[in-house]
Design a protein around this motif. Structure first.
Motif, short mmCIF file in Angstrom:
data_model
loop_
_atom_site.label_atom_id
_atom_site.label_comp_id
_atom_site.label_asym_id
_atom_site.label_seq_id
_atom_site.Cartn_x
_atom_site.Cartn_y
_atom_site.Cartn_z
N THR A 443 0.85 -1.21 0.00
CA THR A 443 0.00 0.00 0.00
C THR A 443 0.88 1.25 0.00
OG1 THR A 443 -0.13 -0.11 2.43
CG2 THR A 443 -1.89 -1.16 1.18
N LYS A 444 2.03 1.16 -0.64
CA LYS A 444 2.95 2.29 -0.67
C LYS A 444 2.52 3.33 -1.71
CE LYS A 444 7.02 -0.20 0.97
NZ LYS A 444 8.42 -0.60 0.67
N ASP A 445 2.88 4.57 -1.43
CA ASP A 445 2.63 5.68 -2.34
C ASP A 445 3.81 5.81 -3.30
OD1 ASP A 445 2.02 8.14 -3.54
OD2 ASP A 445 2.94 9.25 -1.88
N SER A 446 3.53 5.85 -4.61
CA SER A 446 4.59 5.94 -5.62
C SER A 446 4.82 7.35 -6.11
CB SER A 446 4.23 5.04 -6.82
OG SER A 446 4.05 3.71 -6.41
N SER A 447 4.13 8.34 -5.54
CA SER A 447 4.25 9.71 -6.03
C SER A 447 5.54 10.38 -5.61
CB SER A 447 3.07 10.55 -5.52
OG SER A 447 3.19 10.78 -4.12
N GLY A 448 6.19 9.87 -4.58
CA GLY A 448 7.37 10.51 -4.03
C GLY A 448 7.07 11.39 -2.84
N ASN A 449 5.80 11.48 -2.45
CA ASN A 449 5.40 12.31 -1.30
C ASN A 449 5.34 11.52 0.01
OD1 ASN A 449 5.14 14.71 -2.82
ND2 ASN A 449 3.09 14.10 -3.49
N ASP A 450 5.68 10.24 -0.05
CA ASP A 450 5.75 9.40 1.15
C ASP A 450 4.41 9.31 1.89
OD1 ASP A 450 8.48 8.91 0.71
OD2 ASP A 450 9.05 10.73 1.81
N LEU A 451 3.34 9.24 1.14
CA LEU A 451 2.01 9.11 1.74
C LEU A 451 1.61 7.63 1.75
CD1 LEU A 451 0.28 12.19 0.06
CD2 LEU A 451 1.33 12.05 2.33
N ASP A 452 2.46 6.80 2.35
CA ASP A 452 2.21 5.36 2.38
C ASP A 452 1.02 5.04 3.28
OD1 ASP A 452 4.42 5.13 0.78
OD2 ASP A 452 5.77 4.51 2.40
N GLY A 453 0.29 3.98 2.89
CA GLY A 453 -0.84 3.54 3.69
C GLY A 453 -0.50 2.31 4.50
N SER A 454 -1.35 2.01 5.44
CA SER A 454 -1.21 0.82 6.27
C SER A 454 -2.43 -0.05 6.03
CB SER A 454 -1.11 1.22 7.75
OG SER A 454 -1.08 0.09 8.59
N GLY A 455 -2.22 -1.26 5.54
CA GLY A 455 -3.33 -2.14 5.18
C GLY A 455 -3.68 -3.12 6.27
N THR A 456 -4.98 -3.42 6.36
CA THR A 456 -5.48 -4.42 7.30
C THR A 456 -6.37 -5.39 6.53
OG1 THR A 456 -5.45 -2.83 9.13
CG2 THR A 456 -6.81 -4.80 9.40
N ASN A 457 -6.04 -6.66 6.60
CA ASN A 457 -6.81 -7.71 5.93
C ASN A 457 -6.99 -7.44 4.43
OD1 ASN A 457 -7.14 -9.13 8.36
ND2 ASN A 457 -9.00 -7.98 8.89
N VAL A 458 -6.00 -6.84 3.86
CA VAL A 458 -6.02 -6.58 2.42
C VAL A 458 -5.17 -7.65 1.75
CG1 VAL A 458 -5.39 -4.99 0.57
CG2 VAL A 458 -6.33 -4.11 2.72
N THR A 459 -5.71 -8.29 0.75
CA THR A 459 -4.95 -9.24 -0.05
C THR A 459 -4.73 -8.65 -1.43
OG1 THR A 459 -6.98 -10.38 -0.72
CG2 THR A 459 -5.84 -11.23 1.23
N TYR A 460 -3.97 -9.39 -2.25
CA TYR A 460 -3.59 -8.83 -3.55
C TYR A 460 -3.84 -9.84 -4.65
CZ TYR A 460 -1.48 -5.39 -0.52
OH TYR A 460 -1.29 -4.44 0.45
N SER A 461 -4.06 -9.33 -5.84
CA SER A 461 -4.47 -10.18 -6.95
C SER A 461 -3.68 -9.85 -8.21
CB SER A 461 -5.98 -10.03 -7.21
OG SER A 461 -6.35 -10.73 -8.37
N THR A 462 -3.61 -10.84 -9.08
CA THR A 462 -3.02 -10.63 -10.41
C THR A 462 -4.09 -10.26 -11.44
OG1 THR A 462 -3.24 -12.98 -10.93
CG2 THR A 462 -1.17 -12.25 -9.92
N ASP A 463 -5.32 -10.15 -10.99
CA ASP A 463 -6.42 -9.70 -11.84
C ASP A 463 -6.33 -8.17 -11.90
OD1 ASP A 463 -8.70 -9.23 -13.26
OD2 ASP A 463 -10.08 -9.82 -11.63
N CYS A 464 -5.96 -7.64 -13.07
CA CYS A 464 -5.63 -6.23 -13.16
C CYS A 464 -6.47 -5.51 -14.20
CB CYS A 464 -4.15 -6.05 -13.52
SG CYS A 464 -3.04 -7.09 -12.55
N ALA A 465 -6.54 -4.21 -14.05
CA ALA A 465 -7.22 -3.39 -15.07
C ALA A 465 -6.40 -3.37 -16.35
CB ALA A 465 -7.45 -1.98 -14.54
N PHE A 466 -5.08 -3.47 -16.23
CA PHE A 466 -4.17 -3.47 -17.38
C PHE A 466 -3.11 -4.56 -17.18
CE2 PHE A 466 -5.93 0.77 -17.30
CZ PHE A 466 -6.23 1.01 -18.64
#
Length: 466
Positions: A443-466
């Motif tokens: 849940t990291k921020d890629s903008s360079g502004n270091d606005l990273d998030g903290s995830g809870t019970n979040v999983t990840y998928s290879t099902d993508c929009a692109f």
């Protein structure tokens, strides 16, 4: 009778003498130089008027002198045994090589390939072991103890697939057998393959940190999965997240439309009185259960104030009801955008679904923006907390969760004024991106502004929009 015999003998003698003169006249005379020593050509005139009875008469052909047996012919080809290719300046060399240089009296050949000592024949050159190694594409090690170790080469493993990283070494060594002319790795099996168990071997690879192994390949992780009951991402408050007069919140979402609740399904929310973007949720119209209609709503809005005084707060929202037959909502991934800007004294809040304008709300004002608050930003969730006793006791209130997947969530300073064709989102090159989350296994921020998030019970998928 005796007289007759004598007469016959006289006649035979005269006949014999006449025949001999005729033979001598018809036979070419040997070459003979004239008085001044110069050569002349043969006289072929058969009507020669020379007196045959004059034995001293000199023939007109100086080369016909039969009395000079040592006379040397001027035509070197008169000798029928002479080799026509012989050097005329060397009449005594009957074995002369026709390719010899006639100007070389020592009979030295001018073709250097006749003498192997002049230029060695490369085909017959005996290569050294080091030269054989170089010819085979190897590197020579002059200090190696074993012969087969003297010639070696470093070989790369076969190219690894995308979204992977090497687990073991990616190169190995092969040795060249000088005698057999063969490369060998002594039977080692260096096959490029996936493996995540056991001791690491050369040419083995595993999936990169942002990919998972599915269907015999490493697929990139590119979306966050929210379970609709406990999944959430919290981004700590930062003043950059208090938006001004021009901004857009947008994301690619794949929402579960089969299990919608009547609670707002938040994609993004900044506190209770700043801004929010929701997904679809159920909304029922009418009091009579028999005539009630259920709509699937999507909305976005924000609170703004002329001052920070609570009594002056006002709400602007753009709500879309998915009831039209030509709904822009599609099955699968949809692009959602909430855009705000001020133009010609009018504030525009626009909700876009897949690039089409779904709803617009306007307010005539020259100074309107979302209210600045110090609340955290939440993704896929919102829940109010009531503090009792100055914060000693906190009671969770109305919680709402998003069910589905979110990909490429972006908050930026640019805005959409017209309809558009959605595309893959990314960080802008002009520093207009405030926050960007691509959910590549974190849940990291890629903008360079270091606005990273903290995830809870979040999983990840290879099902993508692109």
């Amino acid at each position: 009778m005796k007289c007759f015999k004598v007469l016959a003998l006289i006649c035979l003698f005269v006949l014999f003498v006449g025949c001999e003169e005729s033979i001598q006249r018809l036979t070419p005379a040997a070459d003979k130089p004239d008085d001044d020593g110069s050569d002349v050509t043969d006289d072929s005139d058969v009507t020669d008027t020379d007196d045959p009875t004059n034995p001293t008469d000199e023939p007109t052909n100086p080369t016909d002198d039969p009395t000079n047996p040592t006379d040397e012919p001027t035509n070197p080809t008169d000798d029928p045994t002479d080799d026509p290719t012989d050097d005329p300046t060397n009449p005594t060399d009957p074995t002369d090589d026709p390719t010899d240089d006639p100007t070389n009296p020592t009979d030295e050949p001018t073709n250097p390939t006749d003498d192997e000592d002049i230029i060695p024949d490369e085909d017959n050159h005996q290569l050294t072991d080091e030269e054989k190694c170089a010819a085979a594409g190897g590197t020579w090690n002059s200090v190696a103890e074993e012969d087969f170790e003297r010639c070696y080469k470093i070989v790369d493993c076969a190219a690894k697939p995308a979204n992977t990283e090497w687990r073991g070494d990616q190169t190995y060594t092969e040795y060249y057998d000088i005698e057999d002319g063969q490369w060998t790795n002594f039977g080692a099996n260096y096959r490029t393959e996936y493996s995540d168990t056991g001791e690491a071997k050369i040419c083995q690879y595993v999936c990169a940190s942002n990919a998972v192994y599915e269907d015999d390949t490493c697929k990139p992780i590119c979306s966050a999965v929210f379970n609709g009951s406990s999944s959430k991402v919290v981004v700590s408050h930062n003043e950059l997240l208090n938006l001004n007069h021009f901004w857009t919140i947008e994301a690619w979402v794949k929402q579960d439309l089969n299990n919608l609740s009547t609670k707002e399904s938040y994609i993004v929310k900044k506190g209770s009185k700043s801004y929010s973007l929701t997904g679809f949720y159920k909304s029922t119209e009418g009091m009579n259960p028999m005539s009630q209609k259920t709509y699937y709503n999507m909305e976005g809005g924000f609170y703004y104030a002329i001052t920070q005084m609570l009594e002056n707060d006002m709400t602007v929202e753009a709500k879309y009801q998915n009831t039209a037959a030509n709904s822009p909502i599609v099955s699968g991934w949809n692009h959602i955008a909430l855009s705000y800007y001020i133009k010609s004294g009018t504030a525009h809040l626009r909700l876009y679904i897949n690039g089409r304008l779904a709803k617009e709300d306007t307010v005539t004002t020259n100074d309107r923006a979302p209210k600045s608050v110090d609340d955290n930003l939440t993704i896929g969730y919102y829940g109010e907390t009531t503090d009792i006793g100055g914060g000693i006791i906190s009671i969770d209130g109305n919680e709402s969760y998003f069910k589905g997947q979110i990909d490429q969530l972006k908050i930026g300073k640019k805005y959409y004024e017209d309809e558009f064709t959605p595309s893959q989102l990314s960080v802008d090159d002009d520093d207009n991106t405030i926050a960007f989350y691509d959910f590549s296994n974190d849940t990291k921020d890629s903008s360079g502004n270091d606005l990273d998030g903290s995830g809870t019970n979040v999983t990840y998928s290879t099902d993508c929009a692109f």
